[in-house]
Scaffold this motif. Structure first.
Motif, short mmCIF file in Angstrom:
data_model
loop_
_atom_site.label_atom_id
_atom_site.label_comp_id
_atom_site.label_asym_id
_atom_site.label_seq_id
_atom_site.Cartn_x
_atom_site.Cartn_y
_atom_site.Cartn_z
N TYR A 169 -5.60 1.80 -3.03
CA TYR A 169 -6.00 1.99 -4.43
C TYR A 169 -5.24 3.14 -5.08
CZ TYR A 169 -8.76 3.08 -8.56
OH TYR A 169 -9.15 3.35 -9.85
N LYS A 170 -5.24 4.32 -4.44
CA LYS A 170 -4.55 5.47 -5.02
C LYS A 170 -3.04 5.24 -5.14
CE LYS A 170 -5.73 9.70 -4.31
NZ LYS A 170 -6.03 11.01 -3.66
N PRO A 171 -2.37 4.71 -4.09
CA PRO A 171 -0.93 4.42 -4.25
C PRO A 171 -0.67 3.38 -5.34
CG PRO A 171 -1.51 4.47 -1.93
CD PRO A 171 -2.81 4.54 -2.69
N TRP A 172 -1.55 2.40 -5.49
CA TRP A 172 -1.37 1.39 -6.55
C TRP A 172 -1.49 2.02 -7.93
CZ3 TRP A 172 -5.60 -1.13 -9.46
CH2 TRP A 172 -5.12 -2.08 -10.37
N MET A 173 -2.45 2.92 -8.11
CA MET A 173 -2.63 3.59 -9.40
C MET A 173 -1.45 4.49 -9.71
SD MET A 173 -5.42 2.49 -10.75
CE MET A 173 -5.76 3.69 -12.01
N GLN A 174 -0.83 5.06 -8.67
CA GLN A 174 0.28 5.98 -8.89
C GLN A 174 1.61 5.26 -9.12
OE1 GLN A 174 0.06 8.35 -5.35
NE2 GLN A 174 -1.78 9.46 -6.00
N LEU A 196 -6.96 -6.27 -2.60
CA LEU A 196 -7.78 -7.47 -2.77
C LEU A 196 -8.21 -8.05 -1.42
CD1 LEU A 196 -6.06 -9.42 -5.69
CD2 LEU A 196 -8.38 -8.50 -5.66
N LYS A 197 -7.28 -8.09 -0.49
CA LYS A 197 -7.62 -8.61 0.84
C LYS A 197 -8.63 -7.72 1.53
CE LYS A 197 -3.31 -11.17 1.40
NZ LYS A 197 -2.09 -11.42 2.18
N ASN A 198 -8.50 -6.40 1.35
CA ASN A 198 -9.49 -5.49 1.91
C ASN A 198 -10.86 -5.68 1.28
OD1 ASN A 198 -7.44 -4.45 3.48
ND2 ASN A 198 -7.80 -2.33 2.90
N ILE A 199 -10.88 -5.97 -0.03
CA ILE A 199 -12.16 -6.26 -0.69
C ILE A 199 -12.79 -7.50 -0.08
CG2 ILE A 199 -13.19 -7.04 -2.88
CD1 ILE A 199 -11.19 -5.20 -4.32
N GLY A 200 -11.97 -8.52 0.21
CA GLY A 200 -12.47 -9.71 0.88
C GLY A 200 -13.05 -9.39 2.25
N LEU A 251 -16.95 -1.16 8.10
CA LEU A 251 -17.00 -1.16 6.64
C LEU A 251 -16.68 0.22 6.07
CD1 LEU A 251 -17.64 -2.66 4.01
CD2 LEU A 251 -20.06 -2.08 4.36
N MET A 252 -17.22 1.25 6.69
CA MET A 252 -16.94 2.62 6.22
C MET A 252 -15.45 2.94 6.36
SD MET A 252 -20.27 4.56 7.82
CE MET A 252 -19.71 6.20 7.37
N PHE A 253 -14.86 2.56 7.49
CA PHE A 253 -13.43 2.80 7.68
C PHE A 253 -12.62 1.99 6.66
CE2 PHE A 253 -9.34 1.54 9.45
CZ PHE A 253 -8.77 2.78 9.73
N LEU A 254 -13.05 0.76 6.42
CA LEU A 254 -12.33 -0.13 5.51
C LEU A 254 -12.37 0.39 4.07
CD1 LEU A 254 -10.76 -2.79 5.40
CD2 LEU A 254 -12.94 -3.98 5.16
N ILE A 255 -13.51 0.89 3.63
CA ILE A 255 -13.63 1.43 2.28
C ILE A 255 -12.71 2.64 2.10
CG2 ILE A 255 -15.19 2.62 0.69
CD1 ILE A 255 -17.44 0.83 1.77
N ALA A 256 -12.72 3.54 3.10
CA ALA A 256 -11.88 4.74 3.02
C ALA A 256 -10.40 4.38 3.03
CB ALA A 256 -12.21 5.68 4.19
N SER A 257 -10.00 3.47 3.93
CA SER A 257 -8.59 3.09 4.02
C SER A 257 -8.14 2.33 2.77
CB SER A 257 -8.34 2.23 5.27
OG SER A 257 -9.08 1.02 5.22
N THR A 258 -9.03 1.57 2.16
CA THR A 258 -8.68 0.86 0.93
C THR A 258 -8.44 1.84 -0.22
OG1 THR A 258 -10.01 -1.06 1.59
CG2 THR A 258 -9.44 -0.89 -0.74
N PHE A 259 -9.34 2.82 -0.32
CA PHE A 259 -9.22 3.79 -1.42
C PHE A 259 -7.97 4.67 -1.27
CE2 PHE A 259 -10.08 8.01 -3.25
CZ PHE A 259 -10.28 7.65 -4.58
N PHE A 260 -7.81 5.27 -0.08
CA PHE A 260 -6.71 6.21 0.11
C PHE A 260 -5.38 5.50 0.40
CE2 PHE A 260 -10.40 8.89 1.21
CZ PHE A 260 -10.17 9.95 0.34
N GLY A 261 -5.45 4.37 1.10
CA GLY A 261 -4.21 3.71 1.52
C GLY A 261 -3.64 2.71 0.53
#
Length: 293
Positions: free
Chosen positions: A101-106, A117-121, A89-99
């Motif tokens: 979420y940030k690229p999507w916002m940019q 979304l799949k990572n949130i699932g 879970l810790m790895f998944l949260i970090a990879s979702t944010f950096f891999g």
């Protein structure tokens, strides 16, 4: 009654079903661990792109979390499975944010949004697993017994969180439905896109529209059944999700990947397999509860 009979027949195979689900769920971590271990420099450069400090250390930590988390998760022993789930879970949260979420916002790239979304699932499944496994732990050992072994120390630690098990399990099951509910909303707002995808194998327009409507209803109903928390309803919800994942993975990602070799389809296949593993695991638990009731 019919479902109860089926659950009773399948009850002896619950351990096998849940292990297969566990293996599918961690498959994405195992595959990426092997890939990045073979090409550690690429993984390090990824950490540099994320602007993380000490990129080689962070990359080594990521490999450790993926490997140890997967190994502990596959043991099936509540105490160690909890530790493995938390690491994943810790790895998944970090990879979702950096891999993603940030690229999507940019860039506003929808591929990153769908991946997120799949990572949130997947995070939801981890939380639900933690909640379920916490409820399987025993009482907090006496002070005299704590410290005899690492196992007893972990048991004492996890048992202290037992009052939160129901909250974690319920919130995790809600989060797991995120990619399916969004797909339902997305297809409802653009039903013609779904109809076009269904018509590709050669179906007529009327048949395709009917199938599209059934897909939307399947996703919506399965989501509510899954979130109910009632074993038999959760079982039907998981079956609905699993059916959707198998069909959509084949037509939307596997076939295009075999034709074009695009990496994005391969990544979607990995995440879909992990989500399917979560569904199979939940089916195993629901079958056990249904056969016991």
């Amino acid at each position: 009654m019919a479902v109860h009979r089926v659950d009773t027949l399948l009850a002896p195979y619950v351990r096998l079903i849940t292990f297969v689900g566990s293996a599918l769920f961690v498959s994405i971590y195992v595959i990426n661990f092997i890939r990045f271990l073979k090409d550690f420099d690429t993984f390090t450069k990824m950490m540099e792109r994320f602007q993380l400090p000490c990129p080689r250390v962070m990359a080594a930590g990521g490999l450790l979390f993926m490997s140890a988390g997967s190994a502990f998760y596959l043991t099936g022993i509540p105490i160690w499975m909890l530790l493995g789930t938390v690491l994943l879970l810790m790895f998944l949260i970090a990879s979702t944010f950096f891999g993603h979420y940030k690229p999507w916002m940019q860039s506003n790239d929808l591929n990153h949004f769908f991946m997120m979304l799949k990572n949130i699932g997947m995070c939801g499944h981890c939380l639900a697993t933690v909640g379920f496994e916490l409820s399987q732990t025993g009482a907090v050992p006496d002070a005299d017994t704590v410290g005899r072994s690492l196992h007893e120390m972990l048991e004492a630690y996890w048992a202290s969180f037992r009052p939160c098990s129901w909250i974690l399990q319920s919130s995790g099951m809600v989060l797991f439905t995120a990619p399916f509910l969004f797909s339902c909303l997305h297809y409802t707002m653009d039903i013609n896109q779904l109809v076009g995808m269904i018509r590709e194998p050669g179906l007529g327009r009327c048949t395709a529209r009917l199938c599209a409507l059934l897909v939307v209803m399947l996703l919506l109903v399965s989501s509510f059944l899954y979130m109910s928390g009632v074993a038999i309803l959760v079982e039907f919800g998981a079956l609905g999700f699993l059916s959707f994942l198998l069909v959509s993975t084949y037509f939307s990602h596997l076939k295009p990947y075999l034709q074009s070799g695009e990496k994005i389809h391969y990544l979607h296949i990995q995440k879909n397999l992990s989500l399917a593993g979560g569904c199979v695991m939940v089916l195993g638990v629901a079958i056990f509860e249904g056969g016991r009731s």
